[in-house]
Write a protein that holds these residues in place. Structure first.
Motif, PDB file in Angstrom:
ATOM      1  N   GLY A   2       0.822  -1.205   0.000  1.00  0.00           N
ATOM      2  CA  GLY A   2       0.000   0.000   0.000  1.00  0.00           C
ATOM      3  C   GLY A   2       0.854   1.252   0.000  1.00  0.00           C
ATOM      4  N   HIS A   3       0.216   2.392   0.230  1.00  0.00           N
ATOM      5  CA  HIS A   3       0.944   3.662   0.190  1.00  0.00           C
ATOM      6  C   HIS A   3       1.965   3.756   1.321  1.00  0.00           C
ATOM      7  N   SER A   4       1.625   3.273   2.496  1.00  0.00           N
ATOM      8  CA  SER A   4       2.557   3.339   3.618  1.00  0.00           C
ATOM      9  C   SER A   4       3.774   2.456   3.368  1.00  0.00           C
ATOM     10  N   ALA A   5       3.550   1.240   2.872  1.00  0.00           N
ATOM     11  CA  ALA A   5       4.667   0.339   2.594  1.00  0.00           C
ATOM     12  C   ALA A   5       5.525   0.870   1.456  1.00  0.00           C
ATOM     13  N   GLN A   6       4.915   1.437   0.437  1.00  0.00           N
ATOM     14  CA  GLN A   6       5.678   1.968  -0.692  1.00  0.00           C
ATOM     15  C   GLN A   6       6.518   3.180  -0.286  1.00  0.00           C
ATOM     16  N   SER A   7       5.972   4.051   0.546  1.00  0.00           N
ATOM     17  CA  SER A   7       6.759   5.204   1.004  1.00  0.00           C
ATOM     18  C   SER A   7       7.929   4.755   1.874  1.00  0.00           C
ATOM     19  N   GLY A   8       7.734   3.705   2.689  1.00  0.00           N
ATOM     20  CA  GLY A   8       8.841   3.179   3.491  1.00  0.00           C
ATOM     21  C   GLY A   8       9.914   2.534   2.641  1.00  0.00           C
ATOM     22  N   ALA A   9       9.514   1.820   1.581  1.00  0.00           N
ATOM     23  CA  ALA A   9      10.494   1.213   0.679  1.00  0.00           C
ATOM     24  C   ALA A   9      11.278   2.281  -0.079  1.00  0.00           C
ATOM     25  N   LEU A  10      10.607   3.333  -0.498  1.00  0.00           N
ATOM     26  CA  LEU A  10      11.296   4.428  -1.201  1.00  0.00           C
ATOM     27  C   LEU A  10      12.247   5.174  -0.272  1.00  0.00           C
ATOM     28  N   ARG A  11      11.856   5.351   0.971  1.00  0.00           N
ATOM     29  CA  ARG A  11      12.738   6.023   1.934  1.00  0.00           C
ATOM     30  C   ARG A  11      14.035   5.241   2.116  1.00  0.00           C
ATOM     31  N   LEU A  12      13.935   3.917   2.255  1.00  0.00           N
ATOM     32  CA  LEU A  12      15.141   3.099   2.416  1.00  0.00           C
ATOM     33  C   LEU A  12      15.988   3.115   1.151  1.00  0.00           C
ATOM     34  N   ALA A  13      15.365   3.056  -0.016  1.00  0.00           N
ATOM     35  CA  ALA A  13      16.118   3.061  -1.276  1.00  0.00           C
ATOM     36  C   ALA A  13      16.836   4.388  -1.487  1.00  0.00           C
ATOM     37  N   ILE A  14      16.186   5.500  -1.192  1.00  0.00           N
ATOM     38  CA  ILE A  14      16.826   6.816  -1.337  1.00  0.00           C
ATOM     39  C   ILE A  14      17.981   6.956  -0.355  1.00  0.00           C
ATOM     40  N   SER A  15      17.796   6.456   0.863  1.00  0.00           N
ATOM     41  CA  SER A  15      18.870   6.535   1.862  1.00  0.00           C
ATOM     42  C   SER A  15      20.092   5.743   1.406  1.00  0.00           C
ATOM     43  N   ARG A  16      19.867   4.570   0.837  1.00  0.00           N
ATOM     44  CA  ARG A  16      20.997   3.775   0.359  1.00  0.00           C
ATOM     45  C   ARG A  16      21.670   4.422  -0.839  1.00  0.00           C
ATOM     46  N   ALA A  17      20.894   5.037  -1.714  1.00  0.00           N
ATOM     47  CA  ALA A  17      21.484   5.702  -2.880  1.00  0.00           C
ATOM     48  C   ALA A  17      22.300   6.931  -2.469  1.00  0.00           C
ATOM     49  N   LEU A  18      21.918   7.572  -1.384  1.00  0.00           N
ATOM     50  CA  LEU A  18      22.650   8.759  -0.924  1.00  0.00           C
ATOM     51  C   LEU A  18      24.039   8.427  -0.390  1.00  0.00           C
ATOM     52  N   LEU A  19      24.289   7.164  -0.039  1.00  0.00           N
ATOM     53  CA  LEU A  19      25.588   6.795   0.516  1.00  0.00           C
ATOM     54  C   LEU A  19      26.724   7.041  -0.465  1.00  0.00           C
ATOM     55  N   SER A  20      26.419   7.086  -1.761  1.00  0.00           N
ATOM     56  CA  SER A  20      27.466   7.330  -2.767  1.00  0.00           C
ATOM     57  C   SER A  20      27.892   8.787  -2.804  1.00  0.00           C
ATOM     58  N   PHE A  21      27.120   9.670  -2.177  1.00  0.00           N
ATOM     59  CA  PHE A  21      27.401  11.109  -2.264  1.00  0.00           C
ATOM     60  C   PHE A  21      27.780  11.732  -0.926  1.00  0.00           C
ATOM     61  N   VAL A  22      27.637  11.025   0.180  1.00  0.00           N
ATOM     62  CA  VAL A  22      27.889  11.623   1.486  1.00  0.00           C
ATOM     63  C   VAL A  22      29.212  11.115   2.040  1.00  0.00           C
ATOM     64  N   SER A  23      29.683  11.784   3.094  1.00  0.00           N
ATOM     65  CA  SER A  23      30.934  11.409   3.741  1.00  0.00           C
ATOM     66  C   SER A  23      30.693  10.299   4.753  1.00  0.00           C
ATOM     67  N   ALA A  24      31.799   9.812   5.345  1.00  0.00           N
ATOM     68  CA  ALA A  24      31.699   8.741   6.324  1.00  0.00           C
ATOM     69  C   ALA A  24      30.986   9.204   7.590  1.00  0.00           C
ATOM     70  N   GLY A  25      31.211  10.447   7.984  1.00  0.00           N
ATOM     71  CA  GLY A  25      30.540  10.971   9.171  1.00  0.00           C
ATOM     72  C   GLY A  25      29.036  11.096   8.964  1.00  0.00           C
ATOM     73  N   GLU A  26      28.637  11.578   7.792  1.00  0.00           N
ATOM     74  CA  GLU A  26      27.209  11.671   7.506  1.00  0.00           C
ATOM     75  C   GLU A  26      26.571  10.284   7.392  1.00  0.00           C
ATOM     76  N   MET A  27      27.347   9.335   6.896  1.00  0.00           N
ATOM     77  CA  MET A  27      26.839   7.975   6.804  1.00  0.00           C
ATOM     78  C   MET A  27      26.567   7.401   8.195  1.00  0.00           C
ATOM     79  N   GLU A  28      27.450   7.659   9.123  1.00  0.00           N
ATOM     80  CA  GLU A  28      27.249   7.184  10.495  1.00  0.00           C
ATOM     81  C   GLU A  28      26.052   7.877  11.139  1.00  0.00           C
ATOM     82  N   SER A  29      25.864   9.145  10.844  1.00  0.00           N
ATOM     83  CA  SER A  29      24.697   9.862  11.378  1.00  0.00           C
ATOM     84  C   SER A  29      23.405   9.291  10.810  1.00  0.00           C
TER      85      SER A  29
END
Length: 232
Positions: free
Chosen positions: A112-139
Motif C-alpha cells: 500500500g501507500h505506507s509500505a511503498q513510502s517506506g520502501a522508497l525512503r530506504l532506497a533513497i537513503s541507500r542511494a545517498l551513501l554514494s554522495f555523502v561522507s563517512a561521518g554523515e553515513m554514520e549519522s
C-alpha cells in the motif's frame, strides 16, 4: 570505561582499567555502498533498492538536478496524496541537507501507500551513501535511515478473531432441559414424574395441579402419565 574511572578511588587503578579499553568499530563501515556511476553527459548517479512489507522500490538518484521526484512516471505529489507519505519520502534528503539538489526517479510495486513510502525512503537513503561522507553515513545509520523495517502484518490464528484478538468469552449457561423441539425432554419428564410418585401421597392434588399447569409437558398419550393420573 569513563564512567568506571569516574567512581571514587578508581583513579588509583586507572592504568589497570585502561588495559581493557577497546576502540569501538564504526558500524557504518559494514554498510554496502552503491557504486557511483556517470551517464553520457558526465552526470553522476547512483542506484539502490529498498523493501518494506510486500513493497519493492528501485531508485535512481542523479546529481546536479532540480529536486524533481517522479514515481512510476508520476509526480510524487500526485502519487502520494497523503502528507505523511510525502514526509517519509523527503526525510533522507532533508536529513543530510541536500533537498533540491538531486533528481529522483523511482519505480515501486506491491503493498500500500505506507509500505511503498517506506520502501522508497530506504532506497533513497541507500542511494545517498554514494554522495555523502563517512561521518554523515554514520549519522544516517544512527538516525535509522539505513535500517530495514522487518515488521509485517501478523497472520490470523485459528480459533481466534484475529492475530491477537480473541472471541468474546461467555460463561456457560445452565441447561434448560429443552430439546430441539422446545419441549421438555423425556428424561426430565421421567424425573419429574418419579419425584411425585415417590413423595406425593395419592390423596394430595399436587400432581393434578402440575398436570393442569403443564399441559404441554404431559399429554394423554403418554402411558406413564396416564398411570399417574389413574393413581390420583
Amino acid at each position: 570505561m569513563e564512567r568506571l574511572l569516574s567512581m571514587p578511588y578508581c583513579a588509583m587503578e586507572e592504568e589497570f582499567v585502561q588495559r581493557f579499553r577497546r576502540q569501538l568499530e564504526v558500524q557504518s563501515s559494514k554498510q554496502e555502498i552503491p557504486a557511483l556511476q556517470h551517464d553520457e553527459n558526465g552526470v553522476a548517479f547512483s542506484q539502490a533498492d529498498g523493501r518494506r512489507k510486500t513493497a519493492k522500490a528501485s531508485v535512481t538518484l542523479r546529481d546536479c538536478g532540480s529536486g524533481g521526484i517522479t514515481i512510476n512516471g508520476k509526480s510524487y505529489l500526485q502519487y502520494f496524496p497523503i502528507l505523511q507519505d510525502r514526509k517519509q519520502l523527503m526525510f533522507p534528503l532533508h536529513f543530510v541537507d541536500m533537498l533540491g539538489r538531486y533528481d529522483v526517479e523511482a519505480t515501486v510495486e506491491g503493498g500500500g501507500h505506507s509500505a511503498q513510502s517506506g520502501a522508497l525512503r530506504l532506497a533513497i537513503s541507500r542511494a545517498l551513501l554514494s554522495f555523502v561522507s563517512a561521518g554523515e553515513m554514520e549519522s544516517m545509520r544512527q538516525g535509522g535511515l539505513l535500517t530495514p523495517d522487518p515488521r509485517v502484518k501478523e497472520r490470523k490464528k485459528p480459533g481466534q478473531a484475529g492475530a491477537r484478538k480473541k472471541f468474546t468469552w461467555k460463561r456457560k449457561k445452565r441447561m434448560s432441559g429443552k430439546g430441539p423441539s422446545g419441549r421438555v425432554t423425556r428424561d426430565r419428564k421421567l424425573v419429574i414424574l418419579f419425584f411425585f410418585l415417590t413423595t406425593v401421597p395419592p390423596h394430595m392434588d399436587l400432581f393434578g395441579r402440575l398436570h393442569k399447569t403443564n399441559e404441554e409437558l404431559i399429554t394423554e398419550d403418554d402411558p406413564l402419565a396416564l398411570f399417574c393420573l389413574a393413581r390420583r
